[in-house]
Scaffold this motif. Structure first.
Motif, short mmCIF file in Angstrom:
data_model
loop_
_atom_site.label_atom_id
_atom_site.label_comp_id
_atom_site.label_asym_id
_atom_site.label_seq_id
_atom_site.Cartn_x
_atom_site.Cartn_y
_atom_site.Cartn_z
N ILE A 19 -6.32 -10.79 1.50
CA ILE A 19 -6.13 -11.91 2.41
C ILE A 19 -7.38 -12.79 2.34
CG2 ILE A 19 -5.91 -12.61 4.82
CD1 ILE A 19 -4.39 -10.03 5.32
N ASN A 20 -7.18 -14.09 2.24
CA ASN A 20 -8.31 -15.01 2.19
C ASN A 20 -8.76 -15.30 3.62
OD1 ASN A 20 -10.18 -16.87 1.51
ND2 ASN A 20 -8.89 -17.92 0.02
N LEU B 65 -1.57 3.64 0.31
CA LEU B 65 -1.07 3.76 -1.06
C LEU B 65 0.20 2.93 -1.23
CD1 LEU B 65 -1.48 7.47 -2.14
CD2 LEU B 65 -2.00 5.45 -3.51
N ALA B 66 1.07 3.04 -0.24
CA ALA B 66 2.34 2.30 -0.30
C ALA B 66 2.07 0.81 -0.37
CB ALA B 66 3.19 2.62 0.93
N ARG B 67 1.06 0.36 0.42
CA ARG B 67 0.71 -1.06 0.43
C ARG B 67 0.40 -1.54 -0.98
NH1 ARG B 67 -4.61 -1.98 3.66
NH2 ARG B 67 -3.27 -1.80 5.47
N GLU C 190 4.29 -3.49 8.69
CA GLU C 190 3.40 -4.60 8.36
C GLU C 190 2.25 -4.14 7.46
OE1 GLU C 190 3.47 -7.52 12.16
OE2 GLU C 190 3.14 -5.40 12.58
N ASN C 191 1.75 -2.91 7.71
CA ASN C 191 0.67 -2.41 6.87
C ASN C 191 1.11 -2.27 5.43
OD1 ASN C 191 -2.11 -1.43 7.93
ND2 ASN C 191 -0.70 -1.25 9.66
N ALA D 189 -0.41 -6.41 1.66
CA ALA D 189 -1.04 -6.86 0.40
C ALA D 189 -0.07 -7.73 -0.39
CB ALA D 189 -1.48 -5.66 -0.42
N LEU D 190 1.19 -7.33 -0.39
CA LEU D 190 2.19 -8.12 -1.10
C LEU D 190 2.28 -9.51 -0.48
CD1 LEU D 190 4.36 -8.28 -3.25
CD2 LEU D 190 5.98 -7.30 -1.62
N GLN D 191 2.27 -9.55 0.86
CA GLN D 191 2.34 -10.82 1.56
C GLN D 191 1.12 -11.68 1.24
OE1 GLN D 191 4.94 -12.17 3.72
NE2 GLN D 191 3.65 -13.77 2.86
N ALA D 192 -0.05 -11.04 1.22
CA ALA D 192 -1.28 -11.80 0.94
C ALA D 192 -1.21 -12.40 -0.45
CB ALA D 192 -2.50 -10.89 1.07
#
Lengths: 508, 324, 354
Positions: free
Chosen positions: C211-212, A413-415, A357-358, A362-365
């Protein structure tokens, strides 16, 4: 260096510790002598912290014996260990910042008169103790009002005062500058002269050679070796720690080509009052911009303004040819920026979430809540980076908080790599991580740059900075004061630029 | 309520007489301060409405102060009444203790204080009288009605208590038990708190019905207030039984909604806790100022029983605008 | 997939055991507990009562779970229930249609939630303080709407929501099941669940990820307000009146308790709405059991507290560790720490993914 006394103070024999699913200490022997500074080294995950916790009773060991002054001991907690004479000072100082210095020194054992705490007596005693460390400060002031270095000394004073035989220092220099390290080492030498046994854990090899009398190296929960420092070379030490020769140690800097490619992002008169004076910066594709300066010179502030964490109050930003407004991290991400902050724990990792998840976060956000990455996509993403960055974990569902510092850094970094950013900001990417991971991250930076990504890397390790930077920005007193390029990219030049008189232009 | 009308005529006559015969100073209308607790329940709101109504009808200049459940506000209000030199003070005390000082001040200023609805823990020479209902008596009236209506037949009673430990709950339970004590045919088989609320009254009644053979073992419900009874009536209906017939319903307070239920034949009887505490209070004050008659220390309001025969719809219409 | 389902099921084991134990205890003190009849077009029995009477707390627990997952807490839900009940009653009493009344009540609940969210996310107030404001003021607002009295109504459509039945089940049961399922699907089928958890564990890091969190917090409190509004409408419809003084009184505490029994940490992060709903049913089973038992009411709170203490102790980390320890001999795998590779892979293989 002092002749090492041969009198054994604290001896651990065959200490083992098992966590569910892993044997983290496997029959480790450790001998601490009176009047010795003993460096305990190893990569993250080698078992240093676990050994320390077994020695101080924070963990119950599963096997092995502990002998203090020749007598078998079995501390059931840190309190009991303190009572026996074993004190510990952690990297994150665990004193209470909103109590006074004197209160912190005597917490839990304040001198009492008629059942009441005698503040005057306590302050007197506190001043007496601190005088022994060359500290003349207001002991009635809140602990939090002092610098980290002084807090560290106070923590040491408390530990020595409480215990007095064995002092364990867990990465005490991680957040200190050179001068503060000097002060700390003076205190350590003094304590050594008083006959204490001191265990010193650090990632800074220079400091090890400067102060340690003896070095013990752990790897993978096993003892690799223990030798007097005088008989150990740098290369030998690194080899023991890594189980292989470190390429980086012999890496000589190839001259960096000047990059004159297209501007990825352009900042003009960008700044924020009280944080960082307005500066101009053009980021070109495939270059690594190093940022150097002392603590508090405005390095992190530069990063935060660029990434929209702090909203700039002057100047303009352009990405490609378009003017953009970087009002929040979210806005910066939308422009293809990424940011690995300095403080991994409070600003980087989401400790309770899994590694998977970590990495996906960022991609998900950026995709937005309504377009979730499927579990399969997340798994693929995580697996790809676990392999590519060599993140050491039992599986991708492990909470990232349980990984070692270097692996946490790789996860962050991967995120960002998952977002494929055009401009990635790294604030102290190698701080507090072990030598092996250190070298890997440096190689990673070079690899990313070669693949055309632009980076801005903040680091206090000048030797490291000159290795990968195309050019280096030098900061002083919250302003950009110089830019070094080409043959000026040497630690000496950086130091000169930092130290240069504020009125004259430093550098070339 | 019936006496009110008579008195009003009488009093109107008296004022008229006074206006004609007495010197102007005496004819000036009486000014009375009223420190009300707040408006935490419909009954309280009705008490406020009725007090204002009564004052208006009697030509009394009423100074009203809402304390919003706080004693310090009440003490402030009483002090301000004293400072304004009112003729008398009505006080509905929010708590029983802590009144001595301010009552002493009123006494020094020779302003009589009449307590409404509740009493205080203070020397009884510090106030003129207290107008309250007798909670035990209310329970007794309800129990009496039930013993009379079942007339010797066996009857299992379930009881919805008020908030556990509150004095209305304790007293209304005791009064009811006293009334049925000598009647072996009446038995309380289940007793549980409904917290004086409709929602809890309904929930608890549901469980009573489940626990007593689908309600077939239950002959009557006694609820410590009408709100719980109204909730329980819904539970009885939803269980497929007829409230008022299959299960008799008797409760206390006489709020408007129970009269609607009685009109529909779903409730059988209620005992009034009159919100007209001010009427008797004004009566004694007027008697005191006119003739110097000192009232007894406690004036008990009437706990009147209403049944389906008392034209419940008419009473509902009368009551519904009182602010319940 | 099967492994994932098993893991999810294992998550609910403590709650399911607690629920089963309490239901068994209930059957012990009241033998007819599991009897179910079909009459007047609906199922009728104590188990149905548990599902029905547990509706308000279950509804509140849905929103509360999300709020707690963001490291917040919503103390105002009980007061918001009173407001929504008052709004719906006043609107139908004023002659408006049921749809209008429900819309108004939902809008009132969402507005209350947005207010809380504004205080927490924008002004940065601590959630416990921010929602305390509405907890105190909200009941006053509700009293203003009802003018201090129980505002009764006789709108059959609205009453049906509180005490009607559909397909044999009481409406409140269907409503909380539907809303629980809808919200669970909404957060788990979208990325909301993950984003909420990330924000709750580390808001700063989440914000830095892009994230917002501001909008996310506003939305979460709004959902809580909406759930409270639904609960408020149900409770008003059930008694055919809005009781501003008592509607939802102290229910915020039961809702928090339901979330805690459901195993969601008050420190935020990992959450499960289903577990919270089980928690709500556990609480209601205790309540219903006490009512059926026939014990004097003086014992109600003691019995409830004693059972809940036992449940929470069983779920405490210390007891869990003990339980794991007792099971461990057969379960500890004999794996050794992963060996470092002899040569670290050179990161040139990294390239640029995507």
């Amino acid at each position: 260096m002092n002749a090492t006394s041969s009198e054994v103070l604290y001896r651990a024999e065959g200490v083992s510790k098992r966590f569910p699913g892993a044997l983290v200490l496997d029959g480790v022997d450790f001998i601490l002598r009176r009047g010795e500074v003993h460096a305990l080294l190893g990569e993250n995950g080698a078992g240093k912290s676990t050994l320390i916790k077994c020695l101080t009773g924070a963990y119950r060991r599963d096997g092995g014996t502990l002998l203090l002054d020749g007598e078998s001991i079995d501390p059931r907690g840190t309190q009991e260990a303190q009572g026996l004479g074993i004190g510990t000072v952690y990297q994150e100082i665990n004193l209470l910042p909103n109590l006074s210095v004197a209160d912190n020194l005597f917490l839990g054992r304040q001198p009492r008169r008629f059942g009441l705490v005698s503040t005057a007596a306590m302050r007197r005693a506190a001043r007496g103790i601190l005088a022994g460390y060359g500290l003349d400060i207001d002991v009635a002031a809140d602990l939090g009002s002092f610098s980290v270095a002084i807090q560290q000394l106070i923590a040491i004073a408390r530990a020595v005062n409480l215990s007095g035989k064995v002092l364990i220092l867990d990465e005490p220099t991680a957040s200190l500058d050179a001068q503060e390290v000097g002060t700390l080492f003076a205190v350590v030498r003094d304590l050594r002269a008083r006959g204490l046994g001191i265990v010193f854990i650090t990632h800074f090899l220079d400091q090890v050679f400067e102060i340690a009398d003896r070095i013990t190296v752990l790897r993978n929960g096993r003892l690799v070796g223990s030798k007097p420092t005088a008989e150990m070379s740098r290369v030998e030490l690194v080899t023991m720690m890594l189980g292989r020769a470190l390429e980086q140690e012999t890496h000589s800097r190839a001259p960096q080509p000047e990059i004159s490619g297209a501007a990825v992002a352009e900042f003009k008169g960008f700044g924020k009052a009280g944080k960082i004076a307005p500066f101009d910066l053009t980021v070109r594709a495939g270059e690594v911009i190093g940022v150097a300066g002392l603590l508090g010179s405005g390095r992190t502030e530069t990063a935060e303004v660029l990434f929209g964490v702090e909203r700039a109050d002057s100047g303009e930003a352009r990405v490609g040819a378009k003017a953009v407004s970087l009002t929040s991290p979210r806005a910066a991400v939308a422009q293809g920026f990424g940011f690995c902050p300095e403080d991994r724990k409070t600003s980087g990792i989401i400790a309770d979430l899994s590694l998977r998840e970590n990495i996906a976060l960022a991609l998900q956000a950026r995709r937005g809540w309504s377009r979730p990455l499927s579990r399969r996509e997340q798994n693929a993403l995580a697996d790809r980076y676990i392999q590519a960055l060599d993140i050491r974990t039992s599986d991708r569902e492990k909470p990232v908080g349980l990984l070692s510092g270097g692996n946490q850094q790789k996860a962050i970094l991967a995120r960002w790599l998952a977002l494929n950013p055009s401009f990635l900001i790294l604030d102290e990417p190698t701080r507090g991580i072990d030598v092996g991971a250190h070298a890997e991250i440096i190689r990673l930076i070079e690899g990313l740059c070669a693949a055309g990504m632009s980076l801005l890397v903040i680091s206090s390790e000048l030797e490291e900075l000159v290795v990968y930077s195309t050019r280096i920005l030098v900061l002083r007193d919250r302003a950009h004061v110089a830019e070094l390029t080409g043959s000026d990219l040497t630690p000496d030049q950086i130091v000169h630029a930092i130290a240069a008189d504020g009125s004259g232009q430093a550098g070339a | 309520m019936h006496f009110k009308h008579d008195f009003r005529t009488l009093f109107a006559g008296a004022t008229l007489l006074a206006a004609v015969a007495a010197p102007p100073a005496l004819a000036a209308e009486m000014t009375i301060g009223f420190s009300q607790i707040g408006s935490e329940s419909g009954w309280r709101a009705a008490e406020t409405t009725l007090t204002k109504l009564q004052a208006e009808e009697r030509g009394i200049n009423l100074k009203f102060a809402d304390a919003q459940q706080k004693q310090e506000n009440q003490i402030k209000a009483v002090r301000s009444f004293i400072a304004q030199g009112v003729d008398a003070i009505l006080l509905a005390p929010v708590v029983a203790t802590g009144w001595d000082a301010v009552l002493e001040e009123a006494k020094d200023a020779e302003i009589p204080v009449v307590l409404l609805d509740r009493t205080v823990d203070a020397r009884d020479d510090l106030y003129m009288t207290a107008v309250t209902s007798d909670l035990v008596h209310e329970g007794r009236v309800a129990g009496q009605w039930l013993t009379d209506s079942v007339a010797g037949k066996d009857c299992n009673v379930v009881e919805l208590q008020g908030t556990t430990g509150s004095s209305p709950a304790i007293d209304r339970k005791n009064g009811f038990e006293q009334a049925i004590a000598d009647h072996a045919n009446l038995k309380i088989i289940r007793s549980q708190t409904g917290d004086f609320t409709r929602a809890k009254g309904k929930e608890v009644m549901e469980s009573f019905i489940k626990a007593e053979n689908g309600g077939r073992n239950i002959c009557a419900l006694y609820a410590h207030n009408d709100d719980m009874a109204v909730g329980a009536i819904q539970a009885i209906k939803e269980a497929g039984l007829k409230p008022g017939q299959d299960i008799l319903v008797v409760s206390i307070d006489a709020v408007p909604d129970i009269f609607q239920a009685m009109a529909a034949g779903e409730a059988n009887a209620t005992v009034e806790l009159t919100p007209n505490m001010a009427g008797p209070a004004f009566d004694v004050l007027e008697a005191f100022f006119k003739d110097g008659i000192l009232p007894p220390k406690w004036i008990q309001t009437e706990s009147k029983l209403f049944t389906q025969n008392d034209d419940p719809l008419k009473i509902y219409e009368e009551k519904k605008n009182l602010g319940y | 997939m099967i492994a994932a389902a098993q893991a999810a099921l294992r998550r609910f084991v403590p709650q399911l055991i607690a629920l089963a134990t309490i239901l068994a205890l209930n059957a012990l003190v009241f033998p007819g507990f599991f009897d179910i009849e079909f009459q007047n077009g609906r199922l009728y029995g104590s188990v149905v009562d548990v599902l029905n009477r547990g509706a308000p707390v279950a509804l509140l627990a849905i929103g509360m779970t999300l709020v707690i997952a963001t490291k917040g807490i919503d103390l105002s839900v009980g007061a918001v229930m009173a407001i929504a009940g008052a709004v719906v009653a006043a609107t139908v009493a004023g002659g408006a249609s049921l749809a209008t009344a429900l819309l108004f009540a939902a809008a009132a609940g969402i507005a209350c939630g947005l207010w809380n969210g504004f205080l927490v996310a924008v002004l940065g107030m601590q959630p416990i303080v921010a929602t305390l404001i509405l907890m105190v003021a909200g009941r006053g607002i509700a009293q203003l709407i009802t003018e201090g009295a129980i505002l009764t109504f006789n709108h059959q459509g609205l009453i049906f929501i509180g005490s009607g039945a559909f397909a044999g089940l009481p409406m409140p049961v269907l409503i909380w099941l539907a809303l629980g399922a809808a919200v669970t699907l909404a957060v788990r089928r979208s990325a909301l669940g993950m984003l909420i958890e990330a924000t709750g564990i580390n808001r700063r890091a989440s914000t830095l990820c892009g994230i917002n969190s501001l909008v996310l917090l506003l939305a979460v409190y709004a959902v809580s307000g909406f759930c409270a509004a639904v609960a408020g409408v149900i409770i008003a419809a059930d008694i055919k009146g809005a009781d501003a003084n008592n509607a939802g009184l102290w229910l915020e505490l039961d809702a928090i308790l339901a979330v805690v029994i459901g195993g969601t940490s008050l420190l935020g992060g990992r959450f499960s709405i289903v577990a919270s709903l089980l928690g709500a049913m556990i609480i209601q089973s205790i309540n219903t059991g006490i009512l059926l038992s026939g014990f004097p009411p003086e014992f109600n709170l003691i019995i409830k507290a004693a059972i809940i203490v036992v449940i929470l102790v069983m779920q405490s980390p210390a007891v869990q560790t003990l339980y794991d320890f007792l099971r461990s001999p057969s379960e500890v795998p004999t794996e050794t720490p992963r060996q470092l590779p002899g040569e670290a892979e050179a990161p040139e293989s990294l390239g640029r993914p995507q």
